[in-house]
Design an enzyme around this catalytic site. Sequence first.
Site, PDB file in Angstrom:
ATOM      1  NE  ARG A 160      -3.530  -2.262   2.817  1.00 16.32           N
ATOM      2  CZ  ARG A 160      -3.229  -3.415   3.406  1.00 16.32           C
ATOM      3  NH1 ARG A 160      -2.002  -3.594   3.911  1.00 16.32           N
ATOM      4  NH2 ARG A 160      -4.124  -4.383   3.505  1.00 16.32           N
ATOM      5  CE  LYS A 184      -6.454  -1.138   4.890  1.00 15.46           C
ATOM      6  NZ  LYS A 184      -7.754  -1.410   4.238  1.00 15.46           N
ATOM      7  CG  HIS A 256      -5.404   0.455  -3.666  1.00 16.17           C
ATOM      8  ND1 HIS A 256      -4.645   0.537  -2.512  1.00 16.17           N
ATOM      9  CD2 HIS A 256      -6.325  -0.520  -3.426  1.00 16.17           C
ATOM     10  CE1 HIS A 256      -5.109  -0.324  -1.622  1.00 16.17           C
ATOM     11  NE2 HIS A 256      -6.110  -0.981  -2.158  1.00 16.17           N
ATOM     12  NE  ARG A 259      -3.174  -3.617  -1.361  1.00 11.49           N
ATOM     13  CZ  ARG A 259      -2.624  -4.424  -0.463  1.00 11.49           C
ATOM     14  NH1 ARG A 259      -1.307  -4.583  -0.445  1.00 11.49           N
ATOM     15  NH2 ARG A 259      -3.369  -5.075   0.414  1.00 11.49           N
ATOM     16  CG  HIS A 282      -6.049  -8.997   1.301  1.00 15.74           C
ATOM     17  ND1 HIS A 282      -6.280  -9.376  -0.002  1.00 15.74           N
ATOM     18  CD2 HIS A 282      -5.945  -7.640   1.281  1.00 15.74           C
ATOM     19  CE1 HIS A 282      -6.313  -8.301  -0.772  1.00 15.74           C
ATOM     20  NE2 HIS A 282      -6.119  -7.244  -0.016  1.00 15.74           N
ATOM     21  CE1 TYR A 291      -6.664  -6.980  -6.839  1.00 18.24           C
ATOM     22  CE2 TYR A 291      -6.682  -8.150  -4.754  1.00 18.24           C
ATOM     23  CZ  TYR A 291      -6.580  -6.979  -5.463  1.00 18.24           C
ATOM     24  OH  TYR A 291      -6.405  -5.791  -4.800  1.00 18.24           O
TER      25      TYR A 291
END
Length: 311
Positions: A160, A184, A256, A259, A282, A291
Amino acid sequence: MKTLALQLQGYLDHLTIERGVAANTLSSYRRDLRRYSKHLEERGITDLAKVGEHDVSEFLVALRRGDPDSGTAALSAVSAARALIAVRGLHRFAAAEGLAELDVARAVRPPTPSRRLPKSLTIDEVLSLLEGAGGDKPSDGPLTLRNRAVLELLYSTGARISEAVGLDLDDIDTHARSVLLRGKGGKQRLVPVGRPAVHALDAYLVRGRPDLARRGRGTAAIFLNARGGRLSRQSAWQVLQDAAERAGITAGVSPHMLRHSFATHLLEGGADVRVVQELLGHASVTTTQIYTLVTVHALREVWAGAHPRAR
């Protein structure tokens, strides 16, 4: 300070001190809750104990509708759902702390976002983008070397933009070709770095960063701005925009999107979806599986154009 403002600040303090929420997440919560506070005060509500479930539901409707009179734009389903997360957390906190008798937001359901496929660049477009950044000539200056290193790292690792600009010198090992990313919730993951990205990083660290560092106050950040401070997300975004423009890529390109391209190209190359999940950081494989729909969509287009019985 009004009761409602104190209650909101108490929740934000709780997120900061006890939950250790990341600064970017906290900023989003503060913005969403400020909007919620305004919504309640317009209805004469100045205490969370006076809020009903219908007040929360009406806030969600107002977010989706927007307010042309005040210049407030309507939010997408995804943005409205994010705002509701902040509101739900606030009311859950209020109930737990005895500020309200019930958690009135618990039963309010978020809007269902449309399942849009993430946009990605082709491999040729990515290569053009990277070459458009420069950084491959002996005469290239420190900012050009930095720009190439930033873009190579983003595509090589799927990081990110906030993870990339947040890197410090100790987070990268060019000999082991790995980088420690902080995602995150403060979660860390060690990600491999491709050889072209390592070459770009080495060139920047040896020939570019020392010059930039002399202009600043000794920050440990890998990527520095022209004044020697840490490169911001906004500036890194502009680096990408400039490279895309030089490469002749007219579609809106975002960090993004690199990414997304990283994930899509891995899956197209045969990578297991759970490996891609780990690389992207994730929490759930369900997030990564979007994806796989991109690659299936591409296969379907080829099949539809080539198979005699496709139509």
